[in-house]
Motif scaffolding. Structure first.
Motif, PDB file in Angstrom:
ATOM      1  N   ARG A 389       0.795  -1.231   0.000  1.00  0.00           N
ATOM      2  CA  ARG A 389       0.000   0.000   0.000  1.00  0.00           C
ATOM      3  C   ARG A 389       0.831   1.286   0.000  1.00  0.00           C
ATOM      4  O   ARG A 389       0.314   2.364  -0.287  1.00  0.00           O
ATOM      5  N   MET A 390       2.124   1.159   0.313  1.00  0.00           N
ATOM      6  CA  MET A 390       2.938   2.373   0.462  1.00  0.00           C
ATOM      7  C   MET A 390       2.897   3.295  -0.765  1.00  0.00           C
ATOM      8  O   MET A 390       2.749   4.520  -0.609  1.00  0.00           O
ATOM      9  N   PRO A 391       3.020   2.777  -2.011  1.00  0.00           N
ATOM     10  CA  PRO A 391       2.957   3.706  -3.148  1.00  0.00           C
ATOM     11  C   PRO A 391       1.639   4.489  -3.188  1.00  0.00           C
ATOM     12  O   PRO A 391       1.625   5.666  -3.539  1.00  0.00           O
ATOM     13  N   GLY A 392       0.553   3.836  -2.821  1.00  0.00           N
ATOM     14  CA  GLY A 392      -0.743   4.529  -2.800  1.00  0.00           C
ATOM     15  C   GLY A 392      -0.756   5.641  -1.760  1.00  0.00           C
ATOM     16  O   GLY A 392      -1.246   6.747  -2.009  1.00  0.00           O
ATOM     17  N   TRP A 393      -0.186   5.369  -0.596  1.00  0.00           N
ATOM     18  CA  TRP A 393      -0.125   6.404   0.438  1.00  0.00           C
ATOM     19  C   TRP A 393       0.740   7.575  -0.033  1.00  0.00           C
ATOM     20  O   TRP A 393       0.386   8.733   0.159  1.00  0.00           O
ATOM     21  N   VAL A 394       1.869   7.223  -0.667  1.00  0.00           N
ATOM     22  CA  VAL A 394       2.787   8.277  -1.147  1.00  0.00           C
ATOM     23  C   VAL A 394       2.080   9.123  -2.214  1.00  0.00           C
ATOM     24  O   VAL A 394       2.150  10.361  -2.203  1.00  0.00           O
ATOM     25  N   ALA A 395       1.380   8.454  -3.128  1.00  0.00           N
ATOM     26  CA  ALA A 395       0.679   9.176  -4.203  1.00  0.00           C
ATOM     27  C   ALA A 395      -0.387  10.100  -3.616  1.00  0.00           C
ATOM     28  O   ALA A 395      -0.552  11.248  -4.050  1.00  0.00           O
ATOM     29  N   ASN A 396      -1.117   9.609  -2.616  1.00  0.00           N
ATOM     30  CA  ASN A 396      -2.158  10.434  -2.005  1.00  0.00           C
ATOM     31  C   ASN A 396      -1.555  11.592  -1.224  1.00  0.00           C
ATOM     32  O   ASN A 396      -2.081  12.704  -1.230  1.00  0.00           O
ATOM     33  N   TYR A 397      -0.438  11.342  -0.560  1.00  0.00           N
ATOM     34  CA  TYR A 397       0.257  12.415   0.173  1.00  0.00           C
ATOM     35  C   TYR A 397       0.656  13.512  -0.817  1.00  0.00           C
ATOM     36  O   TYR A 397       0.426  14.708  -0.588  1.00  0.00           O
ATOM     37  N   LYS A 398       1.224  13.084  -1.950  1.00  0.00           N
ATOM     38  CA  LYS A 398       1.679  14.044  -2.974  1.00  0.00           C
ATOM     39  C   LYS A 398       0.494  14.869  -3.483  1.00  0.00           C
ATOM     40  O   LYS A 398       0.597  16.078  -3.675  1.00  0.00           O
ATOM     41  N   GLU A 399      -0.630  14.183  -3.679  1.00  0.00           N
ATOM     42  CA  GLU A 399      -1.809  14.891  -4.187  1.00  0.00           C
ATOM     43  C   GLU A 399      -2.271  15.969  -3.200  1.00  0.00           C
ATOM     44  O   GLU A 399      -2.633  17.072  -3.601  1.00  0.00           O
TER      45      GLU A 399
END
Ligand code: CMC
Length: 430
Positions: A389-399
């Motif tokens: 799930r980490m890439p999804g969390w990173v992508a959402n953080y970036k957004e």
């Protein structure tokens, strides 16, 4: 043409603006509701509330559709890898060959934990759950990168911090496993790909490399990929909530790990295995257990079934079930728990209780059986979910960080407690 939405409160009509997403989902914008009417909305569990606009992942729960950045999950599962999909989620497009090579290099360059992190590991008792270690160590890792805390540099260094987190969660996870099993840590190896490297850190011994069966590496890579994002679920919403206060990426991700841990969310994969083991030990074939679930004995649930969003099937579960059969065949393993799982699925899918409530197997129903076959212990299952799930969390953080309209998350409530009353001195209390 947008539909017209009007709210009539005691004869006073308020027209609410509407918004339509790129896949046609419709929402009404209530952001001015309280200032114009004094009313707020009440939506426990946020089942009807869009907390943000997002361009990362699309789910149509009625049709069983899941897409990352417009790409169907089944196509990604067949043609992509976890690392490539991570890039896609974070940066919005499939990488070119050069971009993928650079991203992979960045992951490799950032795979090592700071050496003094070893002392933090030493402090945990052997009974520590690996999710507790994971969350604590991700937060601890942030203290080695002071620029995480300063706004401007943080943006400039985002690709490094993102790669560091995606790479190091895997190193922390493997170290946590080895700590719990009293084994010396195995350091990552730069020549290995992401998932193979993880298995190496988990299962090699000093001076003796573990065998890296390509089919097993592929199966675990697929599990990571299938978990890589899932729109505004509990942990991702947590990451976005923490990020909205402008907390750093590592602190936000660490909070996501905690939210994921619970058995109704990422912890369900561990709960599924424990449930199957319990049924097996009792000599039940699943029938007695399901009767108890339906009668809500002890509020038991069929773990790995049901989803807030999917109401026909979970497309990840379909892919993972096929993979499960492949892995067991490849390893020449038969697993009595798989037989129980199949029986539970067969009964539940034909039972009025589950049909009426639109309860179907979710991603966690079969993923645990694959991980068990690979040799990953049950208490590490949710850690596997977190790595994925980490890439999804990173992508959402970036957004969140790039959204110029983003506001700190601060929901309202309907207060139901006592109204104003005078303080009672201690000697006068009953
Ligand atoms: N077994 C038995 N009954 C269930 C189940 C289940 N797994 N899930 C929901 N129900 C029943 C629930 O008792 C309720 O029945 P009633 O109407 O008679 O009161 C009805 O279905 C609606 O349940 P709910 O709790 O309002 O549904 P929800 O959307 O709030 O919960 C869920 C979604 C996933 C938390 C829930 O289905 C559940 O607890 N499933 C088991 C845990 C699980 O597998 N979680 C992993 C989800 S997938 C991974 C992830 O993305 O997190």
């Amino acid at each position: 043409m947008n539909k017209k939405v009007e709210l009539n409160i005691d004869g006073k009509v308020l027209e609410l603006p509407t918004i339509t997403g790129s896949e046609g989902e419709e929402g009404m914008d209530i952001s001015a509701l309280r200032s114009k009417t004094g009313f707020i909305t009440l939506d426990p569990g946020y089942g009807n509330t869009g907390s943000c606009k997002s361009a990362i992942t699309f789910i149509d729960g009625e049709k069983g559709i899941l897409r990352y950045r417009g790409y169907d999950i089944a196509e990604l599962a067949e043609k992509s890898s976890f690392v490539e999909t991570a890039y896609l989620l974070i940066y919005g497009e499939l990488p070119t060959a050069t971009e993928l090579a650079e991203f992979s290099t960045l992951l490799t360059e950032n795979q090592m934990l700071h050496e003094s992190m070893r002392f933090h590991f030493e402090g945990f008792p052997h009974t520590a759950h690996p999710m507790a270690i994971l969350s604590a160590m991700i937060n601890a890792a942030s203290s080695y990168y002071p620029d995480l805390a300063s706004g401007d540099n943080r943006e400039m260094n985002f690709p490094h911090h993102a790669a560091r987190l995606i790479s190091q969660i895997r190193t922390i996870a493997a170290f946590a496993y080895r700590k719990a099993h009293d084994l010396p840590p195995i350091y990552p190896r730069s020549t290995l790909d992401y998932t193979a490297n993880f298995l190496h850190m988990m299962f090699s011994q000093p001076g003796e490399d573990c065998e890296l069966n390509p089919e097993i590496v592929k199966a675990l890579d697929l599990i990571f990929l299938l978990h890589a994002d899932h729109e505004q679920n509990c942990s991702t919403s947590t990451v976005r909530t923490v990020a909205s206060s402008r907390a750093n990426l590592f602190a936000s991700a660490s909070a996501g790990v905690c939210a994921l841990w619970g058995p109704l969310h990422g912890g369900a994969n561990q709960a599924v295995l424990e449930m199957l083991e319990e049924i097996h030990q009792e000599g039940d074939d699943g029938t007695k257990f399901l009767t108890e679930v339906k009668n809500k004995v002890g509020n038991r649930r069929l773990m790995g079934f049901g989803h807030r969003v999917y109401k026909s099937f979970d497309p990840r579960a379909v892919i993972i079930k096929q993979q499960c059969d492949k892995v067991l065949a490849q390893l020449h393993k038969s697993d009595p728990l798989l037989e129980i799982a199949k029986k539970l699925e067969e009964i539940a899918l034909n039972d009025e209780y589950f049909i009426a409530r639109k309860l179907y197997p979710n991603v966690d129903f079969y993923s645990g059986i694959i991980m068990r076959a690979i040799g990953i212990p049950t208490d590490m299952f949710t850690v596997m979910f977190a790595i994925g799930r980490m890439p999804g969390w990173v992508a959402n953080y970036k957004e969140v960080m790039e959204d110029t309209d983003s506001r700190i998350v601060r929901p309202r409530q309907i207060y139901t407690g006592a109204t104003l009353r005078p303080f009672v001195p201690l000697d006068k209390r009953a």
